[in-house]
Design a protein around this motif. Structure first.
Motif, PDB file in Angstrom:
ATOM      1  N   PHE A   1      -5.252 -51.655  22.004  1.00 25.66           N
ATOM      2  CA  PHE A   1      -5.460 -51.885  22.606  1.00 25.66           C
ATOM      3  C   PHE A   1      -6.310 -50.770  23.183  1.00 25.66           C
TER       4      PHE A   1
ATOM      5  N   TYR B   1      -9.632 -49.192  24.587  1.00 30.67           N
ATOM      6  CA  TYR B   1      -9.635 -49.057  25.640  1.00 30.67           C
ATOM      7  C   TYR B   1     -10.704 -48.182  26.060  1.00 30.67           C
TER       8      TYR B   1
ATOM      9  N   TYR C   1     -13.655 -49.135  27.221  1.00 30.47           N
ATOM     10  CA  TYR C   1     -13.808 -49.796  29.194  1.00 30.47           C
ATOM     11  C   TYR C   1     -14.130 -48.631  29.304  1.00 30.47           C
TER      12      TYR C   1
ATOM     13  N   ILE D   1      -6.226 -52.069  35.297  1.00 33.84           N
ATOM     14  CA  ILE D   1      -5.411 -52.505  34.384  1.00 33.84           C
ATOM     15  C   ILE D   1      -4.204 -52.827  34.983  1.00 33.84           C
TER      16      ILE D   1
ATOM     17  N   LEU E   1      -3.590 -56.042  36.707  1.00 34.85           N
ATOM     18  CA  LEU E   1      -3.289 -57.200  35.633  1.00 34.85           C
ATOM     19  C   LEU E   1      -2.503 -57.393  34.509  1.00 34.85           C
ATOM     20  N   THR E   2      -2.054 -55.793  34.725  1.00 38.25           N
ATOM     21  CA  THR E   2      -0.680 -55.823  34.291  1.00 38.25           C
ATOM     22  C   THR E   2       0.875 -55.168  34.429  1.00 38.25           C
TER      23      THR E   2
ATOM     24  N   LYS F   1      -5.837 -64.035  28.030  1.00 43.72           N
ATOM     25  CA  LYS F   1      -5.169 -62.380  28.893  1.00 43.72           C
ATOM     26  C   LYS F   1      -6.214 -61.558  28.237  1.00 43.72           C
TER      27      LYS F   1
ATOM     28  N   TYR G   1      -9.834 -62.039  30.674  1.00 42.25           N
ATOM     29  CA  TYR G   1      -9.322 -61.202  31.855  1.00 42.25           C
ATOM     30  C   TYR G   1      -9.586 -60.055  31.974  1.00 42.25           C
ATOM     31  N   LEU G   2      -9.801 -59.128  31.437  1.00 40.92           N
ATOM     32  CA  LEU G   2      -9.207 -58.050  31.552  1.00 40.92           C
ATOM     33  C   LEU G   2     -10.525 -57.425  31.260  1.00 40.92           C
ATOM     34  N   ASP G   3     -11.367 -58.250  30.010  1.00 36.54           N
ATOM     35  CA  ASP G   3     -13.086 -57.882  29.647  1.00 36.54           C
ATOM     36  C   ASP G   3     -13.366 -57.933  31.055  1.00 36.54           C
TER      37      ASP G   3
END
Length: 120
Positions: free
Chosen positions: A16, A20, A23, A41, A44-45, A97, A100-102
């Protein structure tokens, strides 16, 4: 496009912390903030700012990152194409997953409203 086993293995090994900064740069280049990035973030997490920093400091792989995450119950509502892959069709759970974050980061950068990004 179908994700190959090699692609899935590559994602599993990534940390990550290595992604990061990309991002952050992506959202800030488009006039959005690090705080907005952290908001998605967290959504989602379940990680708060302190936990996000811990994940970075501990250099967790995406496997470890998502093992410790409490994925939001509406994460399955994240659909569409990111990096050439249709998210809802990805068979590998970890790859899905990460995408999803992307996708959430991409939506921030595109100027989408937070209520829509957070699937409210």
């Amino acid at each position: 496009m179908k994700a190959t086993p090699e692609h899935n293995a590559k994602i599993a090994k990534m940390t990550f912390a290595s992604v990061y900064p990309h991002y952050v740069n992506k959202v800030e280049r488009k006039g959005r903030t690090k705080e907005e990035l952290h908001e998605v973030i967290t959504w989602l997490t379940g990680f708060d700012d302190t936990e996000i920093q811990r994940v970075i400091d501990e250099n967790l792989t995406f496997v470890e990152f998502f093992e410790q995450a409490k994925l939001h119950e509406n994460a399955h509502l994240i659909t569409g194409v990111i990096c050439g892959y249709r998210i809802e069709e990805l068979e590998n759970e970890l790859t899905q997953k990460v995408r999803y974050l992307d996708k959430l980061v991409d939506e921030i950068a595109k100027g989408r409203k937070m209520e829509k990004i957070l699937r409210k």
